[in-house]
Design a protein around this motif. Structure first.
Motif, PDB file in Angstrom:
ATOM      1  N   ASP A 203       1.073   3.657  -5.085  1.00  0.00           N
ATOM      2  CA  ASP A 203      -0.094   4.453  -5.453  1.00  0.00           C
ATOM      3  C   ASP A 203      -1.328   3.557  -5.474  1.00  0.00           C
ATOM      4  O   ASP A 203      -1.467   2.706  -6.346  1.00  0.00           O
ATOM      5  N   VAL A 204      -2.226   3.748  -4.521  1.00  0.00           N
ATOM      6  CA  VAL A 204      -3.398   2.888  -4.414  1.00  0.00           C
ATOM      7  C   VAL A 204      -4.390   3.154  -5.549  1.00  0.00           C
ATOM      8  O   VAL A 204      -5.382   2.455  -5.677  1.00  0.00           O
TER       9      VAL A 204
ATOM     10  N   LEU B 192      -7.581   0.526   4.453  1.00  0.00           N
ATOM     11  CA  LEU B 192      -6.187   0.527   4.906  1.00  0.00           C
ATOM     12  C   LEU B 192      -5.957   1.543   6.022  1.00  0.00           C
ATOM     13  O   LEU B 192      -5.237   1.268   6.973  1.00  0.00           O
ATOM     14  N   ASP B 193      -6.553   2.711   5.883  1.00  0.00           N
ATOM     15  CA  ASP B 193      -6.320   3.793   6.844  1.00  0.00           C
ATOM     16  C   ASP B 193      -7.099   3.622   8.142  1.00  0.00           C
ATOM     17  O   ASP B 193      -6.617   3.996   9.209  1.00  0.00           O
TER      18      ASP B 193
ATOM     19  N   VAL C  13      -3.560  -1.959  -6.240  1.00  0.00           N
ATOM     20  CA  VAL C  13      -4.889  -2.357  -5.748  1.00  0.00           C
ATOM     21  C   VAL C  13      -5.003  -3.875  -5.754  1.00  0.00           C
ATOM     22  O   VAL C  13      -5.470  -4.482  -4.783  1.00  0.00           O
TER      23      VAL C  13
ATOM     24  N   ALA D 159       0.805  -1.221   0.000  1.00  0.00           N
ATOM     25  CA  ALA D 159       0.000   0.000   0.000  1.00  0.00           C
ATOM     26  C   ALA D 159       0.837   1.269   0.000  1.00  0.00           C
ATOM     27  O   ALA D 159       0.290   2.360  -0.190  1.00  0.00           O
TER      28      ALA D 159
ATOM     29  N   PRO E 236     -10.753   1.738  -5.533  1.00  0.00           N
ATOM     30  CA  PRO E 236      -9.526   2.105  -4.820  1.00  0.00           C
ATOM     31  C   PRO E 236      -9.778   2.985  -3.597  1.00  0.00           C
ATOM     32  O   PRO E 236      -9.109   2.831  -2.579  1.00  0.00           O
ATOM     33  N   ALA E 237     -10.755   3.872  -3.655  1.00  0.00           N
ATOM     34  CA  ALA E 237     -11.041   4.745  -2.503  1.00  0.00           C
ATOM     35  C   ALA E 237     -11.511   3.934  -1.303  1.00  0.00           C
ATOM     36  O   ALA E 237     -11.164   4.256  -0.156  1.00  0.00           O
TER      37      ALA E 237
ATOM     38  N   ARG F 170      -8.435   2.297   0.146  1.00  0.00           N
ATOM     39  CA  ARG F 170      -7.642   3.275   0.902  1.00  0.00           C
ATOM     40  C   ARG F 170      -8.256   3.503   2.276  1.00  0.00           C
ATOM     41  O   ARG F 170      -7.568   3.507   3.281  1.00  0.00           O
ATOM     42  N   ARG F 171      -9.582   3.669   2.346  1.00  0.00           N
ATOM     43  CA  ARG F 171     -10.247   3.862   3.647  1.00  0.00           C
ATOM     44  C   ARG F 171     -10.077   2.640   4.537  1.00  0.00           C
ATOM     45  O   ARG F 171      -9.865   2.764   5.740  1.00  0.00           O
TER      46      ARG F 171
END
Length: 107
Positions: A26-27, A89-90, A33, A23, A82-83, A86-87
Motif C-alpha cells: 500500500d503506497v 512508479l506508474d 513509501v 510498491a 505518496p500520490a 505512485r505517479r
C-alpha cells in the motif's frame, strides 16, 4: 576502482526492480513509501555516476527532473507525497527502466 557503464546500469536497474517489489504494498503506508523512496533515491544516485554525456543520451532533459526528485527525497523527505510517488512508479519508472534495458542490450 571505476565501474563500467554496464555495471552502473545493472545496479540502478536492481534498485528499481526492488523498488517495484516494495510498491506492491500500500503506497499510502508510510513504511512502503519509505522503502520505495530509498530505492528510488539509490537508483538515481547510481545513475548519477554515469558520464554526463551518457546520462544525457539516455534521459535527455528528464535527468534534471529525475535528479530533482532525488534531491526532494534526500533533503525534504517529509515533503514527498505518496500520490507523487505512485505517479512516478506508474509513469516514469517504466520509461526509465526501458531506457536502461535498451542501453544494456544495445537496442
Amino acid at each position: 576502482m571505476s565501474r563500467s557503464e554496464q555495471e552502473v546500469l545493472r545496479e540502478a536497474l536492481t534498485h528499481f526492480e526492488l523498488m517495484l517489489d516494495h510498491a506492491h504494498g500500500d503506497v499510502m503506508d508510510q513504511l512502503v513509501v519509505d522503502a520505495v523512496c530509498m530505492r528510488l533515491s539509490a537508483g538515481l544516485e547510481v545513475l548519477n555516476r554515469l558520464d554526463a554525456c551518457v546520462r544525457d543520451e539516455l534521459f535527455g532533459d528528464s535527468w534534471r527532473l529525475m535528479w530533482g526528485m532525488r534531491n526532494r527525497i534526500a533533503h525534504g523527505y517529509l515533503l514527498v507525497e505518496p500520490a507523487i510517488i505512485r505517479r512516478t512508479l506508474d509513469t516514469d519508472i517504466p520509461a526509465i527502466m526501458t531506457q536502461i534495458h535498451r542501453a544494456l542490450t544495445g537496442r
